[in-house]
Design an enzyme around this catalytic site. Structure first.
Site, PDB file in Angstrom:
ATOM      1  N   GLY A  44      40.125  91.480  48.830  1.00  0.00           N
ATOM      2  CA  GLY A  44      40.640  91.175  50.158  1.00  0.00           C
ATOM      3  C   GLY A  44      39.715  90.422  51.093  1.00  0.00           C
ATOM      4  O   GLY A  44      40.163  89.702  51.975  1.00  0.00           O
ATOM      5  N   GLU A  99      34.684  93.405  54.891  1.00  0.00           N
ATOM      6  CA  GLU A  99      35.978  93.826  54.351  1.00  0.00           C
ATOM      7  C   GLU A  99      37.117  93.212  55.159  1.00  0.00           C
ATOM      8  O   GLU A  99      36.933  92.854  56.317  1.00  0.00           O
ATOM      9  CB  GLU A  99      36.100  95.355  54.427  1.00  0.00           C
ATOM     10  N   ASP A 100      38.271  93.104  54.535  1.00  0.00           N
ATOM     11  CA  ASP A 100      39.421  92.601  55.290  1.00  0.00           C
ATOM     12  C   ASP A 100      39.949  93.657  56.252  1.00  0.00           C
ATOM     13  O   ASP A 100      40.260  93.352  57.393  1.00  0.00           O
ATOM     14  CB  ASP A 100      40.534  92.087  54.351  1.00  0.00           C
ATOM     15  N   ASP A 103      41.174 100.962  56.869  1.00  0.00           N
ATOM     16  CA  ASP A 103      42.460 101.634  57.022  1.00  0.00           C
ATOM     17  C   ASP A 103      42.193 103.147  57.058  1.00  0.00           C
ATOM     18  O   ASP A 103      41.733 103.661  58.081  1.00  0.00           O
ATOM     19  CB  ASP A 103      43.340 101.194  55.837  1.00  0.00           C
ATOM     20  N   LYS A 131      42.496  99.587  61.580  1.00  0.00           N
ATOM     21  CA  LYS A 131      43.746 100.318  61.817  1.00  0.00           C
ATOM     22  C   LYS A 131      43.372 101.783  62.067  1.00  0.00           C
ATOM     23  O   LYS A 131      43.525 102.634  61.190  1.00  0.00           O
ATOM     24  CB  LYS A 131      44.599 100.201  60.554  1.00  0.00           C
ATOM     25  N   PHE A 152      52.471  97.111  58.286  1.00  0.00           N
ATOM     26  CA  PHE A 152      52.144  96.513  56.983  1.00  0.00           C
ATOM     27  C   PHE A 152      51.769  95.048  57.174  1.00  0.00           C
ATOM     28  O   PHE A 152      52.631  94.192  57.321  1.00  0.00           O
ATOM     29  CB  PHE A 152      53.339  96.644  56.043  1.00  0.00           C
ATOM     30  N   VAL A 153      50.468  94.773  57.199  1.00  0.00           N
ATOM     31  CA  VAL A 153      50.019  93.411  57.489  1.00  0.00           C
ATOM     32  C   VAL A 153      49.557  92.684  56.230  1.00  0.00           C
ATOM     33  O   VAL A 153      49.013  93.290  55.307  1.00  0.00           O
ATOM     34  CB  VAL A 153      48.889  93.401  58.545  1.00  0.00           C
ATOM     35  N   ASP A 159      46.979  91.482  50.968  1.00  0.00           N
ATOM     36  CA  ASP A 159      48.121  91.248  50.098  1.00  0.00           C
ATOM     37  C   ASP A 159      49.205  92.303  50.217  1.00  0.00           C
ATOM     38  O   ASP A 159      48.980  93.404  50.717  1.00  0.00           O
ATOM     39  CB  ASP A 159      47.661  91.240  48.630  1.00  0.00           C
ATOM     40  N   ARG A 165      48.088  86.653  50.195  1.00  0.00           N
ATOM     41  CA  ARG A 165      46.671  86.602  50.583  1.00  0.00           C
ATOM     42  C   ARG A 165      46.309  85.269  51.207  1.00  0.00           C
ATOM     43  O   ARG A 165      45.407  85.173  52.028  1.00  0.00           O
ATOM     44  CB  ARG A 165      45.769  86.835  49.365  1.00  0.00           C
TER      45      ARG A 165
HETATM   46  C1  PRP Z   1      42.209  97.406  50.557  1.00  0.00           C
HETATM   47  C2  PRP Z   1      41.180  96.836  51.516  1.00  0.00           C
HETATM   48  C3  PRP Z   1      40.161  97.933  51.610  1.00  0.00           C
HETATM   49  C4  PRP Z   1      40.983  99.163  51.455  1.00  0.00           C
HETATM   50  C5  PRP Z   1      41.231  99.729  52.799  1.00  0.00           C
HETATM   51  O1  PRP Z   1      41.779  97.129  49.275  1.00  0.00           O
HETATM   52  O2  PRP Z   1      40.620  95.644  51.049  1.00  0.00           O
HETATM   53  O3  PRP Z   1      39.240  97.891  50.565  1.00  0.00           O
HETATM   54  O4  PRP Z   1      42.214  98.802  50.835  1.00  0.00           O
HETATM   55  O5  PRP Z   1      41.934 100.926  52.699  1.00  0.00           O
HETATM   56  P1  PRP Z   1      41.263 102.323  52.998  1.00  0.00           P
HETATM   57  O6  PRP Z   1      40.514 102.222  54.303  1.00  0.00           O
HETATM   58  O7  PRP Z   1      42.487 103.180  53.137  1.00  0.00           O
HETATM   59  O8  PRP Z   1      40.411 102.711  51.865  1.00  0.00           O
HETATM   60  P2  PRP Z   1      42.694  97.215  47.975  1.00  0.00           P
HETATM   61  O9  PRP Z   1      42.341  98.456  47.218  1.00  0.00           O
HETATM   62  O10 PRP Z   1      44.126  97.010  48.357  1.00  0.00           O
HETATM   63  O11 PRP Z   1      42.137  96.018  47.113  1.00  0.00           O
HETATM   64  P3  PRP Z   1      42.082  94.447  47.458  1.00  0.00           P
HETATM   65  O12 PRP Z   1      40.866  94.238  48.325  1.00  0.00           O
HETATM   66  O13 PRP Z   1      41.943  93.835  46.105  1.00  0.00           O
HETATM   67  O14 PRP Z   1      43.354  94.063  48.173  1.00  0.00           O
END
Ligand code: PRP
Length: 183
Positions: A44, A99-100, A103, A131, A152-153, A159, A165
């Protein structure tokens, strides 16, 4: 691009670019005289990180890692499941994790604990989106692009089912998109 799948465009391409420019300025100022190691968490983070580091005026180095959020099941195992580890030794280095989105904080709290154990001189966290409503772990980012509601962004690296993405903006996905695929 793909606007028809969006409920709302939360931040336009220009707004995202403007905010990233401000963040880069802040990082340049905070790390003056240092050469941080900027670590992107795949997948991400890659777009945000690319936009960010090109505007940070420091002799920085880059590395990447990938970790699975939930591993087998949704219960925290206590140890992060690292799918791709760093190539660099971070002992004694100033590390900036990128990080993106922050959450629940599951992934990043485990990653931070894992990286702290390797003895960096400093470890800070930079996220494009925060978030806070969804947080279950006591973790905060040092640099936040935008604080967002629990929606849901997608876009700018984020993604849904590996799609969207590449959107140049941050959008809220129409529920009909995922409901039609997961009836
Ligand atoms: C997403 C995002 C963070 C994580 C955030 O990754 O990039 O790593 O989830 O969520 P959290 O705070 O609840 O842990 P994902 O596992 O979807 O992988 P990606 O980066 O390949 O999209």
């Amino acid at each position: 691009m793909m606007e028809q799948d969006m409920e709302q465009i939360l931040f336009t391409q220009a707004q995202v670019a403007g905010r990233i420019r401000e963040m880069a300025r802040e990082i340049t100022r905070d790390y003056a005289g240092k050469a941080p190691l900027v670590v992107g968490i795949l997948r991400g983070s890659f777009i945000f990180m690319a936009d960010l580091v090109r505007q940070v005026e420091l002799p920085l180095c880059l590395d990447f890692m990938s970790a699975s959020s939930y591993g087998a099941g949704t219960v925290s195992s206590g140890k992060v499941n690292i799918r791709l580890d760093l190539q660099e030794d971070i002992a004694g280095r100033d590390v900036l994790l990128v990080e993106d989105i922050l959450d629940t904080g599951n992934t990043l709290s485990k990653l931070v604990a894992e990286l702290q154990a390797r003895g960096p001189a400093s470890l800070k966290l930079c996220v494009l989106l925060d978030k806070p409503d969804r947080r279950t772990k006591p973790i905060q980012a040092d640099y936040v692009g935008f604080t967002i509601p629990d929606a849901f962004v997608v876009g700018c690296g984020l993604d849904y089912d590996q799609r969207y993405r590449n959107l140049p903006y941050i959008g809220i996905l129409k529920p009909s998109v995922y409901e039609s695929e997961n009836p």
